[in-house]
Structure formats: C-alpha cells, structure tokens
Design a protein around this motif. Structure first.
Motif, PDB file in Angstrom:
ATOM      1  N   ALA A 322      -0.754  -6.219   9.514  1.00 23.27           N
ATOM      2  CA  ALA A 322      -1.962  -5.233   9.163  1.00 23.27           C
ATOM      3  C   ALA A 322      -2.167  -5.645   7.530  1.00 23.27           C
ATOM      4  N   VAL A 323      -1.150  -5.717   6.796  1.00 22.53           N
ATOM      5  CA  VAL A 323      -1.231  -5.761   5.366  1.00 22.53           C
ATOM      6  C   VAL A 323      -1.829  -7.077   4.937  1.00 22.53           C
ATOM      7  N   ASP A 324      -1.543  -8.268   5.616  1.00 21.26           N
ATOM      8  CA  ASP A 324      -1.996  -9.739   5.450  1.00 21.26           C
ATOM      9  C   ASP A 324      -3.612  -9.601   5.930  1.00 21.26           C
ATOM     10  N   THR A 325      -3.854  -8.876   6.972  1.00 21.60           N
ATOM     11  CA  THR A 325      -5.335  -8.606   7.283  1.00 21.60           C
ATOM     12  C   THR A 325      -6.058  -7.925   6.356  1.00 21.60           C
ATOM     13  N   LEU A 326      -5.312  -7.171   5.583  1.00 27.65           N
ATOM     14  CA  LEU A 326      -6.114  -6.314   4.500  1.00 27.65           C
ATOM     15  C   LEU A 326      -6.063  -7.154   3.227  1.00 27.65           C
ATOM     16  N   ALA A 327      -5.168  -7.940   3.119  1.00 29.65           N
ATOM     17  CA  ALA A 327      -5.071  -8.750   1.796  1.00 29.65           C
ATOM     18  C   ALA A 327      -6.222  -9.913   1.800  1.00 29.65           C
ATOM     19  N   ARG A 328      -6.635 -10.331   2.939  1.00 29.49           N
ATOM     20  CA  ARG A 328      -7.454 -11.239   2.929  1.00 29.49           C
ATOM     21  C   ARG A 328      -9.015 -10.935   3.343  1.00 29.49           C
ATOM     22  N   SER A 329      -9.114  -9.686   3.483  1.00 26.74           N
ATOM     23  CA  SER A 329     -10.522  -8.947   3.791  1.00 26.74           C
ATOM     24  C   SER A 329     -10.979  -7.897   3.034  1.00 26.74           C
ATOM     25  N   LEU A 330      -9.894  -7.560   1.889  1.00 26.81           N
ATOM     26  CA  LEU A 330     -10.399  -6.242   1.014  1.00 26.81           C
ATOM     27  C   LEU A 330     -11.511  -6.807  -0.023  1.00 26.81           C
ATOM     28  N   GLY A 331     -11.535  -8.046  -0.336  1.00 35.27           N
ATOM     29  CA  GLY A 331     -12.416  -8.358  -1.384  1.00 35.27           C
ATOM     30  C   GLY A 331     -12.692  -9.803  -1.270  1.00 35.27           C
ATOM     31  N   PRO A 332     -13.521 -10.475  -2.233  1.00 41.63           N
ATOM     32  CA  PRO A 332     -13.758 -11.800  -2.233  1.00 41.63           C
ATOM     33  C   PRO A 332     -12.848 -12.584  -2.541  1.00 41.63           C
ATOM     34  N   VAL A 333     -11.790 -12.021  -3.189  1.00 40.40           N
ATOM     35  CA  VAL A 333     -10.382 -12.902  -3.481  1.00 40.40           C
ATOM     36  C   VAL A 333      -9.289 -12.344  -2.784  1.00 40.40           C
ATOM     37  N   GLU A 334      -8.363 -13.214  -2.172  1.00 38.46           N
ATOM     38  CA  GLU A 334      -7.356 -12.595  -1.356  1.00 38.46           C
ATOM     39  C   GLU A 334      -6.269 -12.099  -2.330  1.00 38.46           C
ATOM     40  N   LEU A 335      -5.738 -10.829  -1.950  1.00 39.98           N
ATOM     41  CA  LEU A 335      -4.757 -10.086  -2.643  1.00 39.98           C
ATOM     42  C   LEU A 335      -3.407 -10.494  -2.594  1.00 39.98           C
ATOM     43  N   PRO A 336      -2.509 -10.320  -3.273  1.00 36.97           N
ATOM     44  CA  PRO A 336      -1.159 -10.838  -3.249  1.00 36.97           C
ATOM     45  C   PRO A 336      -0.648  -9.681  -2.190  1.00 36.97           C
ATOM     46  N   LEU A 337       0.398 -10.372  -1.311  1.00 41.30           N
ATOM     47  CA  LEU A 337       0.997  -9.502  -0.247  1.00 41.30           C
ATOM     48  C   LEU A 337       2.089  -8.443  -1.143  1.00 41.30           C
ATOM     49  N   GLY A 338       2.538  -8.792  -1.993  1.00 42.22           N
ATOM     50  CA  GLY A 338       3.992  -8.220  -2.906  1.00 42.22           C
ATOM     51  C   GLY A 338       3.115  -6.844  -3.340  1.00 42.22           C
ATOM     52  N   VAL A 339       1.700  -7.019  -3.763  1.00 46.53           N
ATOM     53  CA  VAL A 339       1.174  -5.811  -4.530  1.00 46.53           C
ATOM     54  C   VAL A 339       0.750  -4.779  -3.518  1.00 46.53           C
ATOM     55  N   LEU A 340       0.028  -5.358  -2.432  1.00 40.20           N
ATOM     56  CA  LEU A 340      -0.271  -4.378  -1.310  1.00 40.20           C
ATOM     57  C   LEU A 340       0.902  -3.874  -0.769  1.00 40.20           C
ATOM     58  N   THR A 341       2.114  -4.400  -0.454  1.00 36.01           N
ATOM     59  CA  THR A 341       3.335  -3.750   0.038  1.00 36.01           C
ATOM     60  C   THR A 341       3.737  -2.718  -0.862  1.00 36.01           C
ATOM     61  N   ALA A 342       3.710  -2.631  -2.211  1.00 38.61           N
ATOM     62  CA  ALA A 342       4.074  -1.858  -3.047  1.00 38.61           C
ATOM     63  C   ALA A 342       3.192  -0.645  -3.120  1.00 38.61           C
ATOM     64  N   VAL A 343       1.831  -1.076  -3.118  1.00 41.50           N
ATOM     65  CA  VAL A 343       0.819   0.154  -3.210  1.00 41.50           C
ATOM     66  C   VAL A 343       0.998   0.893  -1.959  1.00 41.50           C
ATOM     67  N   ILE A 344       1.240   0.393  -0.861  1.00 48.04           N
ATOM     68  CA  ILE A 344       1.276   1.255   0.411  1.00 48.04           C
ATOM     69  C   ILE A 344       2.617   1.876   0.664  1.00 48.04           C
ATOM     70  N   GLY A 345       3.493   1.110   0.230  1.00 50.00           N
ATOM     71  CA  GLY A 345       4.881   1.587   0.586  1.00 50.00           C
ATOM     72  C   GLY A 345       5.291   2.703  -0.147  1.00 50.00           C
ATOM     73  N   THR A 346       4.884   2.637  -1.648  1.00 53.62           N
ATOM     74  CA  THR A 346       5.318   3.858  -2.445  1.00 53.62           C
ATOM     75  C   THR A 346       5.049   5.042  -2.107  1.00 53.62           C
ATOM     76  N   PRO A 347       3.755   5.441  -1.573  1.00 56.90           N
ATOM     77  CA  PRO A 347       3.341   6.753  -0.941  1.00 56.90           C
ATOM     78  C   PRO A 347       4.048   7.089   0.007  1.00 56.90           C
ATOM     79  N   VAL A 348       4.080   6.254   1.017  1.00 54.65           N
ATOM     80  CA  VAL A 348       4.546   6.283   2.527  1.00 54.65           C
ATOM     81  C   VAL A 348       6.083   6.647   2.351  1.00 54.65           C
ATOM     82  N   PHE A 349       6.879   5.988   1.145  1.00 60.08           N
ATOM     83  CA  PHE A 349       8.251   6.194   1.042  1.00 60.08           C
ATOM     84  C   PHE A 349       8.559   7.786   0.509  1.00 60.08           C
ATOM     85  N   LEU A 350       7.423   8.015  -0.235  1.00 55.09           N
ATOM     86  CA  LEU A 350       7.723   9.425  -1.069  1.00 55.09           C
ATOM     87  C   LEU A 350       7.504  10.339   0.175  1.00 55.09           C
TER      88      LEU A 350
END
Length: 361
Positions: A322-350
């Motif tokens: 799911a994160v990889d699908t978001l990474a290649r579909s959120l914008g015109p440029v593919e986002l790094p996986l490590g950035v997305l997993t951190a952005v999603i993981g931090t609030p979920v872990f808290l």
C-alpha cells in the motif's frame, strides 16, 4: 516431557479461542488472519489498477487464469506487458520486502523481549547501507551494489555477535543490543564520510536515493534474487515458533523447559538478519516496517509468536504494498519509500503507545 521439546504448543493461560477469551469478545485468530489476507488481496488489486496504464481486476484475473492454463488470455498485449513485466515484479517484491521486514521485527522483538527492537538494532540496515554506498562510490554495477549491501548487512551482524561474545559477565541480551547500536552508529559515520567524498553530480544523488528507499527499478531478476533468502530464512522461524514463545518467559525458564536457548537465539538472529539484508539490498533503507507492523499484529492477535508471525507476514506485505502504491501515485514524481513509511509510521506508533490496550507479554 516438557511440551516445548515435543514440538507441541506450550499451554497458555488464555488464548483467543478459549472460553475466557470468547467471553471478553476477542475476535478468533482464524477470522483475524482471514481479514488480513483479504486486506492483502485488496491491496494487490489496487496496486495493479493504479498507474499510467489502468488495469481492471477482471483483466488481472483473466491473465492469471490464462497463465495457469484455466482459459485463454482475453486481455490486450499491452495489458499483459503491464501486468506481467512491469507491475507484477514490483508488486511481488513489495510484498516480499514488507513480509520479510515484518517477520524479522517480530522475531527480534520476541527474542529480545523488547518491543522497541527492530531489524535495525543489530546494525543490519547500517551495514547494508555502507556496503551499497561503497558499491556506488566504486561505480560498480547494480547487481554488485546489491551484493555488497547484502554482504554488508551480514558482516555487521557478525561483528556485533563477535563483540557480544567477547564481553562476558554482563546480560548477554543487553550487550547484544547495545553492541548493535554502537556498531550501527560507527557504520553510519562511514556512510556519512563516503557521502562527503562522493562526486556531487553523479555518486551523491545515487547514494541519497538508495538510502531513501525505492522499488522503482526492480525487475524479475531482483525478485528472483529475493525469493530464496526470504524463503530460507522464514522456514526456521516457522519451525521454532513454539520455542520462541517459551523463550519470552526468560532464559532460565526456557532452559528448564528443555529449550536450547543459545542455539535458538543464534538461528533466529541469523534468519532474521538474512531476511533483512536481502530486503534492504533490493529496496534500500525502508524503516519503520519492522517496528510498526509487529506492534499492529500484536494488537490484533496478541503476543504469542505462533499467531504473531503469520499475521505480521501478511500485514507487512499489505502495508508495504500500500505504501509503494501511494509512493508512485501521490504526485507526478515518485516519493521515497523511507519518507512515506516514516510519515505514516510516526503517528500510528504514537497512537499505539497512547491507546493500545494489549500488553506486551
């Protein structure tokens, strides 16, 4: 004879299928696992459907049926190319990387009896990063860079284990974890030095992109190289699942119940490290999966490793896909996986820290 030595599950005071658990309204394990599997299937359908060339679930099912000899292919050649040659390897690689990192995290956390342990703790990611950066710095081909990342991860754990075995008279688990932190920091400084010395126009961007994590360049060869180590490493975790449950009681109790603690610990560390190094060598550094997914799985099925492992494997595969699908579909440029997993993981872990109701043990 102790139950752990016969391969049968140790008795638990309360399991989700017991009458006491049922009275508390817990969801049966089989139903939870089926729900996670359904989530993974949905993630696969969405991953194939989204992209510059949309693919419907019917086209995907038709092509798979044709490949299995259950009918003739009723899809256009372009659709077959998209499914079979482009998105198929990427989807399967994302699932394997997510499953491997999640299984490694669950194994490390259970083995060290510490919910904050992740595949990074023994210096695996730092060693793999240093190996890959050395390969990029030496302008080696991609396959050699992946091989050096794989070797770097294994070498880092070997050094940590050697340090832990050389220091006696202290808690071996604590020494192992602290040794991993120290060696990881040292390897991180090596990565920083190579980035400082790298060519700023060619090597430095390649190093930066690899460290951020991505699956944009994976192909069938990467998938074929990833399957054997993940499968080989997952097998001992499955076979030792009952003994890992016993080891959560502590070394003395596990030894009294007939579990060879030292042997099990070495085998589990080797298996989890092999899976992590193989995943990192293909995807780059993708953090949070090995820490967050085992916590989510534990929230759903409890801490027993026999239930935690399959849940974490399926959930990790669905999560990273799911994160990889978001990474290649959120914008015109593919986002790094490590950035997305951190952005999603931090609030979920808290959120898990604040509202998670299940205990660790």
């Amino acid at each position: 004879m102790p139950s752990s030595t016969t391969g049968s599950p140790p008795r638990s005071r309360s399991t989700p299928s017991s009458p006491a658990a049922a009275r508390r309204g817990e969801v049966p394990f089989a139903l939870t696992l089926g729900g996670v599997a359904a989530l993974l299937v949905a993630a696969v359908c969405v991953a194939f459907s989204i992209g510059a060339y949309p693919v419907t679930p019917g086209e995907l099912a038709g092509l798979l049926a044709a490949k299995l000899g259950l009918g003739s292919a009723a899809v256009a050649p372009a659709v077959e190319t998209v499914i079979w040659d482009i998105r198929g390897p990427r989807v399967l690689t994302a699932m394997l990387v997510g499953a491997g990192l999640a299984a490694s995290g669950a194994a490390y956390q259970g083995l060290f009896r510490n919910p904050l342990v992740s595949p990074d703790i023994l210096g695996v990611s730092s060693g793999a990063a240093l190996g890959a950066v050395l390969g990029i710095f030496a302008s080696l081909p991609v396959l050699a860079i992946q091989g050096m990342a794989f070797a770097g991860g294994l070498l880092a754990v070997g050094v940590v284990l050697a340090v832990a075995s050389a220091i006696r008279g202290r808690d071996p688990v604590l020494v192992l974890v602290l040794g991993g932190v120290v060696i990881g920091a040292l390897l991180g400084s090596g990565v920083a030095l190579l980035k400082y010395l790298a060519d700023p126009y060619n090597q430095l961007p390649a190093i930066t992109f690899w460290l951020l994590g991505s699956l944009s360049a994976v192909n069938r060869g990467d998938l074929a190289a990833l399957v054997p180590p993940v499968a080989v490493a997952l097998l001992p975790l499955v076979l030792l699942r009952w003994r890992l449950d016993v080891m959560t009681l502590g070394d003395e109790e596990a030894t009294a119940l007939g579990v060879p603690v030292r042997v099990v610990r070495v085998v589990v560390i080797a298996a989890a490290t092999l899976m992590t190094a193989a995943a990192v060598s293909v995807s780059g550094i993708v953090g949070w999966v090995g820490l967050l997914v085992p916590h989510l799985a534990r929230l759903m099925v409890g801490p027993a490793f026999v239930r935690l492992l399959p849940t974490a494997v399926l959930l990790g595969a669905a999560y990273l896909l799911a994160v990889d699908t978001l990474a290649r579909s959120l914008g015109p440029v593919e986002l790094p996986l490590g950035v997305l997993t951190a952005v999603i993981g931090t609030p979920v872990f808290l959120w898990l820290l604040a509202f998670g109701k299940r205990g660790w043990s």
